[in-house]
Write an enzyme that holds these catalytic residues in place. Structure first.
Site, PDB file in Angstrom:
ATOM      1  N   ASP A 152      -5.345   4.221  -9.129  1.00 17.32           N
ATOM      2  CA  ASP A 152      -4.839   4.345 -10.502  1.00 17.32           C
ATOM      3  C   ASP A 152      -5.669   5.325 -11.306  1.00 17.32           C
ATOM      4  O   ASP A 152      -5.146   6.077 -12.138  1.00 17.32           O
ATOM      5  CB  ASP A 152      -4.857   2.981 -11.202  1.00 17.32           C
ATOM      6  CG  ASP A 152      -3.670   2.116 -10.816  1.00 17.32           C
ATOM      7  OD1 ASP A 152      -2.737   2.622 -10.162  1.00 17.32           O
ATOM      8  OD2 ASP A 152      -3.683   0.920 -11.182  1.00 17.32           O
ATOM      9  N   THR A 174       1.594   1.850  -3.554  1.00 20.78           N
ATOM     10  CA  THR A 174       0.388   2.349  -4.208  1.00 20.78           C
ATOM     11  C   THR A 174       0.211   3.837  -3.942  1.00 20.78           C
ATOM     12  O   THR A 174      -0.067   4.632  -4.861  1.00 20.78           O
ATOM     13  CB  THR A 174      -0.848   1.576  -3.716  1.00 20.78           C
ATOM     14  OG1 THR A 174      -0.693   0.178  -4.013  1.00 20.78           O
ATOM     15  CG2 THR A 174      -2.113   2.081  -4.389  1.00 20.78           C
ATOM     16  N   ASP A 189       3.641  -2.701  -6.946  1.00 25.18           N
ATOM     17  CA  ASP A 189       2.853  -2.950  -5.737  1.00 25.18           C
ATOM     18  C   ASP A 189       2.219  -4.334  -5.724  1.00 25.18           C
ATOM     19  O   ASP A 189       2.234  -5.033  -4.712  1.00 25.18           O
ATOM     20  CB  ASP A 189       1.816  -1.847  -5.493  1.00 25.18           C
ATOM     21  CG  ASP A 189       0.924  -1.587  -6.693  1.00 25.18           C
ATOM     22  OD1 ASP A 189       0.995  -2.328  -7.686  1.00 25.18           O
ATOM     23  OD2 ASP A 189       0.155  -0.604  -6.644  1.00 25.18           O
ATOM     24  N   ASP A 248       0.828  -1.211   0.000  1.00 22.33           N
ATOM     25  CA  ASP A 248       0.000   0.000   0.000  1.00 22.33           C
ATOM     26  C   ASP A 248       0.862   1.261   0.000  1.00 22.33           C
ATOM     27  O   ASP A 248       0.440   2.306  -0.512  1.00 22.33           O
ATOM     28  CB  ASP A 248      -0.921   0.019   1.221  1.00 22.33           C
ATOM     29  CG  ASP A 248      -2.057  -0.988   1.102  1.00 22.33           C
ATOM     30  OD1 ASP A 248      -2.234  -1.550   0.002  1.00 22.33           O
ATOM     31  OD2 ASP A 248      -2.753  -1.220   2.112  1.00 22.33           O
TER      32      ASP A 248
END
Length: 209
Positions: free
Chosen positions: A91, A34, A69, A31
């Site tokens: 994203d 991310t 990730d 995470d």
């Protein structure tokens, strides 16, 4: 096109060997990568107006984070549906931020209205590519493929920014590379979305027959 293909598998293999292993040993959270990818997208969008080359490099680094990730989650045994959900949703935000930066740079041309129209169409196309897949999968049919999936779009955005120093030599003028990039993204993403809609509807109708 690149997603799931030989080029992506080779790229992920290199990352697995050189980067994922060390990150796993250091206990870095998937995470975290991310979130870092989203931050880099925001930075790229902010840099695009005045420092497009730096923005292009930042987009590429963010794309690597996006590729890492999931690999890190699997390598560390931390792959979860919650993580996959967070990755997919962030994203979309990240791509919007980079597109916004491209639009700002493209608005410096003599065609600001076209820049806005192309940017809106590119955003719509990118969203529909993802939505068509998600909706088809929700109805029980896997749906991937197309020329303008996320890896291709990220690469094209980066290349459009990196090409900015040659705008004058190409006769495009300031912001011309960004404008051309948005036009290609708008056409390609929407063509991919429409193709997915066609293929998804055909497959779902066949399953009902």
């Amino acid at each position: 096109m690149l997603a799931g293909g030989p080029a992506e598998r080779a790229f992920r293999g290199v990352l697995q060997a050189l980067v994922v292993g060390p990150l796993t040993r250091r206990g870095v959270s998937p995470d975290t990568l991310t979130g870092a990818g989203l931050v880099l997208s925001a930075v790229a969008g902010g840099l695009a107006w005045a420092w497009p080359v730096a923005a292009g490099v930042t987009v590429l680094v963010g794309g690597v984070m996006d590729a890492l990730d999931g690999s890190l989650a699997r390598a560390a045994g931390k792959a979860t549906r919650a993580g996959a959900f967070l990755d997919s949703t962030l994203d979309r935000y990240g791509e919007f931020l980079v597109l916004a930066g491209l639009w700002l740079r493209a608005s410096a041309t003599d065609h600001p209205l076209a820049a806005g129209a192309f940017a809106l169409a590119a955003v719509q196309g990118a969203l529909m590519v993802s939505y068509a897949r998600a909706r088809a999968e929700g109805l029980g049919h896997p749906l991937r493929g197309g020329w303008f999936e996320r890896p291709e779009r990220v690469l094209l955005m980066a290349l459009g920014l990196l090409a900015s120093p040659w705008e004058g030599a190409l006769g495009l003028g300031r912001g011309g590379a960004a404008l051309a990039t948005l036009a290609v993204l708008a056409a390609g993403a929407n063509a991919t979305a429409l193709d997915r809609i066609r293929r998804g509807r055909r497959a779902l109708r066949a399953g009902e027959g």
